[in-house]
Design a protein around this motif. Structure first.
Motif, PDB file in Angstrom:
ATOM      1  N   SER A   1       0.831  -1.208   0.000  1.00  0.00           N
ATOM      2  CA  SER A   1       0.000   0.000   0.000  1.00  0.00           C
ATOM      3  C   SER A   1       0.864   1.255   0.000  1.00  0.00           C
ATOM      4  CB  SER A   1      -0.934   0.021   1.214  1.00  0.00           C
ATOM      5  OG  SER A   1      -1.913  -0.973   1.106  1.00  0.00           O
ATOM      6  N   HIS A   2       1.947   1.222   0.767  1.00  0.00           N
ATOM      7  CA  HIS A   2       2.862   2.361   0.812  1.00  0.00           C
ATOM      8  C   HIS A   2       3.511   2.596  -0.561  1.00  0.00           C
ATOM      9  CE1 HIS A   2       5.486   5.337   2.546  1.00  0.00           C
ATOM     10  NE2 HIS A   2       6.544   4.695   2.067  1.00  0.00           N
ATOM     11  N   GLN A   3       3.953   1.507  -1.212  1.00  0.00           N
ATOM     12  CA  GLN A   3       4.535   1.634  -2.558  1.00  0.00           C
ATOM     13  C   GLN A   3       3.520   2.236  -3.521  1.00  0.00           C
ATOM     14  OE1 GLN A   3       5.559  -2.568  -3.135  1.00  0.00           O
ATOM     15  NE2 GLN A   3       7.613  -1.888  -3.688  1.00  0.00           N
ATOM     16  N   LYS A   4       2.284   1.787  -3.433  1.00  0.00           N
ATOM     17  CA  LYS A   4       1.237   2.285  -4.319  1.00  0.00           C
ATOM     18  C   LYS A   4       0.988   3.778  -4.079  1.00  0.00           C
ATOM     19  CE  LYS A   4      -2.399  -0.538  -4.791  1.00  0.00           C
ATOM     20  NZ  LYS A   4      -3.409  -1.568  -4.420  1.00  0.00           N
ATOM     21  N   THR A   5       0.980   4.194  -2.834  1.00  0.00           N
ATOM     22  CA  THR A   5       0.765   5.604  -2.505  1.00  0.00           C
ATOM     23  C   THR A   5       1.861   6.475  -3.104  1.00  0.00           C
ATOM     24  OG1 THR A   5      -0.418   5.054  -0.485  1.00  0.00           O
ATOM     25  CG2 THR A   5       0.557   7.256  -0.603  1.00  0.00           C
ATOM     26  N   LEU A   6       3.117   6.053  -2.961  1.00  0.00           N
ATOM     27  CA  LEU A   6       4.233   6.821  -3.517  1.00  0.00           C
ATOM     28  C   LEU A   6       4.169   6.865  -5.042  1.00  0.00           C
ATOM     29  CD1 LEU A   6       7.154   5.557  -1.229  1.00  0.00           C
ATOM     30  CD2 LEU A   6       5.870   7.717  -1.069  1.00  0.00           C
ATOM     31  N   LEU A   7       3.883   5.737  -5.672  1.00  0.00           N
ATOM     32  CA  LEU A   7       3.784   5.677  -7.123  1.00  0.00           C
ATOM     33  C   LEU A   7       2.615   6.521  -7.625  1.00  0.00           C
ATOM     34  CD1 LEU A   7       4.822   4.520  -9.785  1.00  0.00           C
ATOM     35  CD2 LEU A   7       3.372   2.510  -9.386  1.00  0.00           C
ATOM     36  N   ARG A   8       1.523   6.509  -6.904  1.00  0.00           N
ATOM     37  CA  ARG A   8       0.345   7.291  -7.279  1.00  0.00           C
ATOM     38  C   ARG A   8       0.704   8.781  -7.363  1.00  0.00           C
ATOM     39  NH1 ARG A   8      -2.845   4.774  -3.871  1.00  0.00           N
ATOM     40  NH2 ARG A   8      -3.750   3.308  -5.340  1.00  0.00           N
ATOM     41  N   ARG A   9       1.460   9.278  -6.413  1.00  0.00           N
ATOM     42  CA  ARG A   9       1.870  10.703  -6.428  1.00  0.00           C
ATOM     43  C   ARG A   9       2.675  11.023  -7.683  1.00  0.00           C
ATOM     44  NH1 ARG A   9       3.989  10.622  -0.340  1.00  0.00           N
ATOM     45  NH2 ARG A   9       1.965  10.593   0.683  1.00  0.00           N
TER      46      ARG A   9
ATOM     47  N   ARG B   1       0.694  12.071 -15.407  1.00  0.00           N
ATOM     48  CA  ARG B   1      -0.562  12.154 -16.160  1.00  0.00           C
ATOM     49  C   ARG B   1      -0.929  13.595 -16.468  1.00  0.00           C
ATOM     50  NH1 ARG B   1      -5.813   9.491 -13.525  1.00  0.00           N
ATOM     51  NH2 ARG B   1      -5.520  11.254 -12.136  1.00  0.00           N
ATOM     52  N   ARG B   2      -0.726  14.500 -15.517  1.00  0.00           N
ATOM     53  CA  ARG B   2      -1.004  15.925 -15.765  1.00  0.00           C
ATOM     54  C   ARG B   2      -0.130  16.458 -16.898  1.00  0.00           C
ATOM     55  NH1 ARG B   2      -2.194  15.999 -10.282  1.00  0.00           N
ATOM     56  NH2 ARG B   2      -0.056  16.356  -9.614  1.00  0.00           N
ATOM     57  N   ALA B   3       1.148  16.076 -16.892  1.00  0.00           N
ATOM     58  CA  ALA B   3       2.066  16.518 -17.947  1.00  0.00           C
ATOM     59  C   ALA B   3       1.651  15.952 -19.301  1.00  0.00           C
ATOM     60  CB  ALA B   3       3.502  16.103 -17.607  1.00  0.00           C
TER      61      ALA B   3
ATOM     62  N   LEU C   1      -7.408   5.288 -14.861  1.00  0.00           N
ATOM     63  CA  LEU C   1      -6.327   4.785 -14.024  1.00  0.00           C
ATOM     64  C   LEU C   1      -5.232   5.828 -13.884  1.00  0.00           C
ATOM     65  CD1 LEU C   1      -4.000   3.884 -16.323  1.00  0.00           C
ATOM     66  CD2 LEU C   1      -5.622   2.043 -16.609  1.00  0.00           C
ATOM     67  N   VAL C   2      -4.386   5.598 -12.908  1.00  0.00           N
ATOM     68  CA  VAL C   2      -3.233   6.456 -12.667  1.00  0.00           C
ATOM     69  C   VAL C   2      -2.002   5.847 -13.334  1.00  0.00           C
ATOM     70  CG1 VAL C   2      -1.757   7.475 -10.879  1.00  0.00           C
ATOM     71  CG2 VAL C   2      -4.224   7.337 -10.529  1.00  0.00           C
ATOM     72  N   ALA C   3      -1.913   4.512 -13.318  1.00  0.00           N
ATOM     73  CA  ALA C   3      -0.799   3.806 -13.962  1.00  0.00           C
ATOM     74  C   ALA C   3      -1.255   2.397 -14.306  1.00  0.00           C
ATOM     75  CB  ALA C   3       0.423   3.754 -13.044  1.00  0.00           C
ATOM     76  N   PHE C   4      -0.539   1.766 -15.255  1.00  0.00           N
ATOM     77  CA  PHE C   4      -0.834   0.394 -15.632  1.00  0.00           C
ATOM     78  C   PHE C   4       0.451  -0.315 -16.006  1.00  0.00           C
ATOM     79  CE2 PHE C   4      -0.841   2.626 -19.681  1.00  0.00           C
ATOM     80  CZ  PHE C   4      -0.209   1.748 -20.555  1.00  0.00           C
TER      81      PHE C   4
ATOM     82  N   GLY D   1      -1.708  -6.290 -16.964  1.00  0.00           N
ATOM     83  CA  GLY D   1      -3.082  -5.951 -16.617  1.00  0.00           C
ATOM     84  C   GLY D   1      -3.216  -5.293 -15.265  1.00  0.00           C
ATOM     85  N   GLY D   2      -2.093  -4.985 -14.633  1.00  0.00           N
ATOM     86  CA  GLY D   2      -2.149  -4.279 -13.356  1.00  0.00           C
ATOM     87  C   GLY D   2      -2.671  -2.870 -13.563  1.00  0.00           C
ATOM     88  N   ARG D   3      -3.487  -2.419 -12.626  1.00  0.00           N
ATOM     89  CA  ARG D   3      -4.078  -1.081 -12.692  1.00  0.00           C
ATOM     90  C   ARG D   3      -3.914  -0.398 -11.342  1.00  0.00           C
ATOM     91  NH1 ARG D   3      -8.832   0.762 -10.626  1.00  0.00           N
ATOM     92  NH2 ARG D   3      -9.569   2.711 -11.537  1.00  0.00           N
ATOM     93  N   LEU D   4      -3.377   0.804 -11.375  1.00  0.00           N
ATOM     94  CA  LEU D   4      -3.301   1.632 -10.180  1.00  0.00           C
ATOM     95  C   LEU D   4      -4.362   2.708 -10.322  1.00  0.00           C
ATOM     96  CD1 LEU D   4      -1.704   2.210  -7.543  1.00  0.00           C
ATOM     97  CD2 LEU D   4      -0.334   3.816  -8.883  1.00  0.00           C
ATOM     98  N   GLY D   5      -5.366   2.657  -9.453  1.00  0.00           N
ATOM     99  CA  GLY D   5      -6.445   3.635  -9.489  1.00  0.00           C
ATOM    100  C   GLY D   5      -6.160   4.802  -8.560  1.00  0.00           C
TER     101      GLY D   5
END
Length: 189
Positions: free
Chosen positions: A5-13, A19-21, A122-125, A129-133
């Motif tokens: 969960s911590h890895q996902k939180t850091l990657l999400r940021r 994605r904005r760029a 999604l935020v990343a994939f 088939g992995g998806r980071l929401g």
């Protein structure tokens, strides 16, 4: 917080900034992505899309192509912050109202439907088939609530630049069947 969960939180940021760029650099990405859509694989529907928020790739051009092809459409609706998303019929131009997350959704008087396919933001994939929401787990819970025998085809919708090598996943994370980007379709299963 567990290590995944911590890895996902850091990657999400990091990936939200990415994605904005990407969104700022390419205003035509959504239109190009729609040209690569696997319309036949999505079926007659209902196919549930979403209303893009922030820098999410806008499925509007894809939803318009589906509507033009006669595919029944739906959108998600959050009835509460803790419940799984439900899906209601939608046609382009139909009235929408904010759901429990403040996102435009079909009106509450619309019946609930079970989509045959979901177009998911999604935020990343990754190519497995992995998806980071966004982190709330609303799509994972909605897919689980539909059940294994009614599991819809899951089409991730993203900028090609949102791809990462290997996403950290947890047991509840639902894998995508394919990812559609402005660069083309990535088949997973």
């Amino acid at each position: 917080m567990n290590p995944v969960s911590h890895q996902k939180t850091l990657l999400r940021r990091t990936m939200r900034d990415q994605r904005r760029a990407l969104a700022a650099a390419d205003s035509q990405a959504a239109a190009r992505a729609a040209t690569h859509a696997p319309l036949a694989r999505l079926g007659a529907g209902p196919v549930a899309g979403y209303i893009a928020q922030g820098a999410e790739l806008d499925p509007g051009p894809l939803m318009a192509a589906l509507a033009e092809a006669g595919v029944a459409l739906a959108l998600p609706a959050a009835v509460s912050r803790d419940a799984p998303l439900i899906f209601r019929p939608w046609t382009p131009g139909a009235a929408l109202a904010p759901d429990a997350f403040g996102i435009p959704a079909p009106l509450a008087d619309q019946p609930q439907v079970s989509p045959t396919a979901l177009i998911v933001p999604l935020v990343a994939f990754d190519r497995r088939g992995g998806r980071l929401g966004q982190g709330a787990g609303v799509y994972d819970r909605a897919i689980a609530a539909l059940g294994a025998e009614h599991r819809p085809f899951l089409l991730g919708y993203a900028y090609a630049g949102q791809e990462v090598e290997d996403l950290p996943l947890e047991p509840h994370d639902q894998r995508l069947d394919a990812i559609l980007t402005e660069a083309g379709l990535i088949e997973v299963r």
